[in-house]
Design a protein around this motif. Structure first.
Motif, PDB file in Angstrom:
ATOM      1  N   PHE A 122       9.514   6.459 -16.780  1.00  0.00           N
ATOM      2  CA  PHE A 122      10.402   6.567 -15.612  1.00  0.00           C
ATOM      3  C   PHE A 122      11.619   7.437 -15.919  1.00  0.00           C
ATOM      4  CE2 PHE A 122       9.281   2.513 -12.974  1.00  0.00           C
ATOM      5  CZ  PHE A 122       8.024   3.060 -12.743  1.00  0.00           C
ATOM      6  N   ARG A 123      12.113   7.372 -17.161  1.00  0.00           N
ATOM      7  CA  ARG A 123      13.313   8.135 -17.529  1.00  0.00           C
ATOM      8  C   ARG A 123      13.067   9.640 -17.505  1.00  0.00           C
ATOM      9  NH1 ARG A 123      17.135   5.378 -22.045  1.00  0.00           N
ATOM     10  NH2 ARG A 123      18.307   7.254 -21.493  1.00  0.00           N
ATOM     11  N   THR A 124      11.815  10.035 -17.588  1.00  0.00           N
ATOM     12  CA  THR A 124      11.495  11.470 -17.524  1.00  0.00           C
ATOM     13  C   THR A 124      11.317  11.932 -16.080  1.00  0.00           C
ATOM     14  OG1 THR A 124       9.070  11.205 -17.623  1.00  0.00           O
ATOM     15  CG2 THR A 124      10.257  11.268 -19.729  1.00  0.00           C
ATOM     16  N   GLY A 125      11.349  10.981 -15.140  1.00  0.00           N
ATOM     17  CA  GLY A 125      11.168  11.317 -13.728  1.00  0.00           C
ATOM     18  C   GLY A 125       9.727  11.187 -13.274  1.00  0.00           C
ATOM     19  N   ALA A 126       8.850  10.734 -14.186  1.00  0.00           N
ATOM     20  CA  ALA A 126       7.432  10.546 -13.858  1.00  0.00           C
ATOM     21  C   ALA A 126       7.154   9.070 -13.583  1.00  0.00           C
ATOM     22  CB  ALA A 126       6.557  11.052 -15.002  1.00  0.00           C
ATOM     23  N   THR A 127       5.903   8.742 -13.304  1.00  0.00           N
ATOM     24  CA  THR A 127       5.476   7.354 -13.160  1.00  0.00           C
ATOM     25  C   THR A 127       4.162   7.185 -13.922  1.00  0.00           C
ATOM     26  OG1 THR A 127       4.010   7.585 -11.223  1.00  0.00           O
ATOM     27  CG2 THR A 127       6.367   7.417 -10.798  1.00  0.00           C
ATOM     28  N   THR A 128       3.719   5.940 -14.046  1.00  0.00           N
ATOM     29  CA  THR A 128       2.439   5.676 -14.703  1.00  0.00           C
ATOM     30  C   THR A 128       1.303   5.620 -13.683  1.00  0.00           C
ATOM     31  OG1 THR A 128       2.964   3.307 -14.636  1.00  0.00           O
ATOM     32  CG2 THR A 128       3.420   4.470 -16.693  1.00  0.00           C
ATOM     33  N   GLY A 129       1.564   6.120 -12.470  1.00  0.00           N
ATOM     34  CA  GLY A 129       0.528   6.153 -11.437  1.00  0.00           C
ATOM     35  C   GLY A 129       0.354   4.803 -10.773  1.00  0.00           C
ATOM     36  N   GLY A 130      -0.799   4.609 -10.151  1.00  0.00           N
ATOM     37  CA  GLY A 130      -1.153   3.309  -9.576  1.00  0.00           C
ATOM     38  C   GLY A 130      -0.182   2.811  -8.533  1.00  0.00           C
ATOM     39  N   THR A 131       0.347   1.586  -8.762  1.00  0.00           N
ATOM     40  CA  THR A 131       1.199   0.942  -7.760  1.00  0.00           C
ATOM     41  C   THR A 131       2.498   1.694  -7.531  1.00  0.00           C
ATOM     42  OG1 THR A 131       1.948  -0.544  -9.528  1.00  0.00           O
ATOM     43  CG2 THR A 131       0.300  -1.403  -8.011  1.00  0.00           C
ATOM     44  N   ASP A 132       2.967   2.453  -8.541  1.00  0.00           N
ATOM     45  CA  ASP A 132       4.194   3.241  -8.350  1.00  0.00           C
ATOM     46  C   ASP A 132       4.006   4.220  -7.195  1.00  0.00           C
ATOM     47  OD1 ASP A 132       4.952   1.937 -10.654  1.00  0.00           O
ATOM     48  OD2 ASP A 132       4.416   3.606 -11.955  1.00  0.00           O
ATOM     49  N   VAL A 133       2.867   4.897  -7.177  1.00  0.00           N
ATOM     50  CA  VAL A 133       2.568   5.872  -6.118  1.00  0.00           C
ATOM     51  C   VAL A 133       2.283   5.142  -4.801  1.00  0.00           C
ATOM     52  CG1 VAL A 133       1.052   7.767  -5.401  1.00  0.00           C
ATOM     53  CG2 VAL A 133       1.625   7.491  -7.811  1.00  0.00           C
ATOM     54  N   ILE A 134       1.564   4.017  -4.880  1.00  0.00           N
ATOM     55  CA  ILE A 134       1.245   3.228  -3.682  1.00  0.00           C
ATOM     56  C   ILE A 134       2.529   2.771  -2.987  1.00  0.00           C
ATOM     57  CG2 ILE A 134       0.271   1.045  -2.849  1.00  0.00           C
ATOM     58  CD1 ILE A 134      -1.910   1.364  -5.004  1.00  0.00           C
ATOM     59  N   VAL A 135       3.492   2.283  -3.790  1.00  0.00           N
ATOM     60  CA  VAL A 135       4.769   1.826  -3.233  1.00  0.00           C
ATOM     61  C   VAL A 135       5.509   2.985  -2.562  1.00  0.00           C
ATOM     62  CG1 VAL A 135       7.074   0.972  -3.823  1.00  0.00           C
ATOM     63  CG2 VAL A 135       5.050  -0.147  -4.779  1.00  0.00           C
ATOM     64  N   LYS A 136       5.492   4.159  -3.175  1.00  0.00           N
ATOM     65  CA  LYS A 136       6.130   5.337  -2.577  1.00  0.00           C
ATOM     66  C   LYS A 136       5.469   5.688  -1.242  1.00  0.00           C
ATOM     67  CE  LYS A 136       8.306   7.908  -6.318  1.00  0.00           C
ATOM     68  NZ  LYS A 136       9.583   8.055  -5.600  1.00  0.00           N
ATOM     69  N   LEU A 137       4.135   5.567  -1.197  1.00  0.00           N
ATOM     70  CA  LEU A 137       3.405   5.859   0.033  1.00  0.00           C
ATOM     71  C   LEU A 137       3.730   4.827   1.118  1.00  0.00           C
ATOM     72  CD1 LEU A 137      -0.072   6.787  -1.508  1.00  0.00           C
ATOM     73  CD2 LEU A 137       1.444   8.346  -0.276  1.00  0.00           C
ATOM     74  N   LEU A 138       3.803   3.547   0.746  1.00  0.00           N
ATOM     75  CA  LEU A 138       4.137   2.492   1.710  1.00  0.00           C
ATOM     76  C   LEU A 138       5.554   2.650   2.247  1.00  0.00           C
ATOM     77  CD1 LEU A 138       2.527  -0.643  -0.018  1.00  0.00           C
ATOM     78  CD2 LEU A 138       1.713   0.521   2.027  1.00  0.00           C
ATOM     79  N   ARG A 139       6.451   3.137   1.364  1.00  0.00           N
ATOM     80  CA  ARG A 139       7.843   3.336   1.773  1.00  0.00           C
ATOM     81  C   ARG A 139       7.988   4.430   2.832  1.00  0.00           C
ATOM     82  NH1 ARG A 139      12.603   1.619   1.636  1.00  0.00           N
ATOM     83  NH2 ARG A 139      13.586   3.314   0.499  1.00  0.00           N
ATOM     84  N   LEU A 140       7.014   5.343   2.891  1.00  0.00           N
ATOM     85  CA  LEU A 140       7.043   6.380   3.921  1.00  0.00           C
ATOM     86  C   LEU A 140       6.877   5.768   5.304  1.00  0.00           C
ATOM     87  CD1 LEU A 140       4.832   9.197   2.306  1.00  0.00           C
ATOM     88  CD2 LEU A 140       7.326   9.189   2.559  1.00  0.00           C
ATOM     89  N   LYS A 141       6.100   4.682   5.370  1.00  0.00           N
ATOM     90  CA  LYS A 141       5.823   4.041   6.655  1.00  0.00           C
ATOM     91  C   LYS A 141       6.847   2.947   6.962  1.00  0.00           C
ATOM     92  CE  LYS A 141       2.031   2.207   9.429  1.00  0.00           C
ATOM     93  NZ  LYS A 141       0.586   1.864   9.488  1.00  0.00           N
ATOM     94  N   TRP A 142       7.190   2.144   5.942  1.00  0.00           N
ATOM     95  CA  TRP A 142       8.128   1.036   6.138  1.00  0.00           C
ATOM     96  C   TRP A 142       9.384   1.277   5.304  1.00  0.00           C
ATOM     97  CZ3 TRP A 142       2.847  -0.655   5.140  1.00  0.00           C
ATOM     98  CH2 TRP A 142       2.164  -1.032   6.309  1.00  0.00           C
ATOM     99  N   ARG A 143      10.222   2.193   5.766  1.00  0.00           N
ATOM    100  CA  ARG A 143      11.421   2.582   5.021  1.00  0.00           C
ATOM    101  C   ARG A 143      12.459   1.465   4.945  1.00  0.00           C
ATOM    102  NH1 ARG A 143      11.576   8.097   4.124  1.00  0.00           N
ATOM    103  NH2 ARG A 143      10.093   9.327   5.323  1.00  0.00           N
ATOM    104  N   HIS A 144      12.386   0.522   5.873  1.00  0.00           N
ATOM    105  CA  HIS A 144      13.376  -0.556   5.908  1.00  0.00           C
ATOM    106  C   HIS A 144      13.133  -1.604   4.825  1.00  0.00           C
ATOM    107  CE1 HIS A 144       9.935  -1.948   8.263  1.00  0.00           C
ATOM    108  NE2 HIS A 144      10.346  -3.193   8.032  1.00  0.00           N
ATOM    109  N   LEU A 145      11.933  -1.619   4.242  1.00  0.00           N
ATOM    110  CA  LEU A 145      11.621  -2.601   3.203  1.00  0.00           C
ATOM    111  C   LEU A 145      12.117  -2.134   1.840  1.00  0.00           C
ATOM    112  CD1 LEU A 145       7.950  -3.670   4.086  1.00  0.00           C
ATOM    113  CD2 LEU A 145      10.025  -5.007   4.397  1.00  0.00           C
ATOM    114  N   PRO A 146      12.847  -2.993   1.091  1.00  0.00           N
ATOM    115  CA  PRO A 146      13.317  -2.629  -0.244  1.00  0.00           C
ATOM    116  C   PRO A 146      12.132  -2.392  -1.192  1.00  0.00           C
ATOM    117  CG  PRO A 146      14.472  -4.569   0.572  1.00  0.00           C
ATOM    118  CD  PRO A 146      13.334  -4.316   1.510  1.00  0.00           C
ATOM    119  N   THR A 147      12.284  -1.416  -2.084  1.00  0.00           N
ATOM    120  CA  THR A 147      11.216  -1.069  -3.030  1.00  0.00           C
ATOM    121  C   THR A 147      10.830  -2.268  -3.891  1.00  0.00           C
ATOM    122  OG1 THR A 147      12.014   1.202  -3.108  1.00  0.00           O
ATOM    123  CG2 THR A 147      10.559   0.518  -4.889  1.00  0.00           C
TER     124      THR A 147
END
Length: 201
Positions: free
Chosen positions: A131-156
């Motif tokens: 995470f400190r390099t600005g990357a992720t380990t894939g999987g749920t990290d990307v899924i959460v980012k995708l879900l946040r596009l639709k439900w921006r009001h929900l905390p990460t």
């Protein structure tokens, strides 16, 4: 100009080193502690651990990479290749390392408490470094980012908790073992704390 390029190159090499180190530490937690003891504390690695206990044909690391493929394809479409290039590298390194460490080292303990704590510390440290390099380990990290596009009001944090909590719950149901589910929950909470420590001190 030359000094600026040299500084940029050093930064790139440093990030690449930290990305590789973090991915290998993450893999050690999965391969040597969590996977051998059927502890699935959320994430795609947790899903892979559950599946490989029933379909033992594909190694856990390889399955992590395979599950990540469609997620990364969608992520690349939504966020662009530049954002996910480092994540793809982290997924590749960690997936290969999980299989290699699983074959060469194997389980370091059969005690569920030690396995959940040891696995959580390594996974949390590895994820934090990535995470400190600005990357992720894939999987749920990307899924959460995708879900946040639709439900921006929900905390990460809440989305992460729901997604990873579901994996822990499923592991208890699938393995029919309440003890394993509880240790998975302990590992999940501990690794979240470790990630925050690595990221923010």
């Amino acid at each position: 100009m030359l000094k600026l390029k040299s500084k940029k190159l050093k930064r790139i090499l440093y990030n690449l080193f930290m990305l590789t180190l973090g991915s290998i530490i993450f893999a050690a937690g999965v391969a040597c502690f969590l996977d051998p003891n059927s502890i699935a504390p959320g994430g795609i690695s947790g899903v892979a651990i559950i599946i490989t206990k029933f379909i033992d044909v594909i190694p856990t690391g390889t399955l992590i990479a395979l599950i990540n493929v469609p997620i990364l394809i969608v992520g690349t479409y939504k966020f662009g290749f530049k954002f996910l290039a480092s994540t793809m590298y982290a997924v590749l390194v960690s997936s290969v390392a999980v299989d290699v460490l699983g074959a060469l080292v194997g389980p370091l303990t059969n005690d569920l408490l030690l396995a959940s704590v040891g696995g959580a510390v390594l996974v949390g440290t590895g994820v934090g470094l990535v995470f400190r390099t600005g990357a992720t380990t894939g999987g749920t990290d990307v899924i959460v980012k995708l879900l946040r596009l639709k439900w921006r009001h929900l905390p990460t944090g809440i989305i992460f908790g729901v997604v990873d909590g579901c994996v822990c719950l499923i592991s208890g149901i699938v393995f029919r073992n309440l003890e394993v589910m509880i240790y998975a929950g302990i590992a999940l909470m501990l690794q979240s704390m470790i990630v925050n420590k690595v990221l923010y001190g």
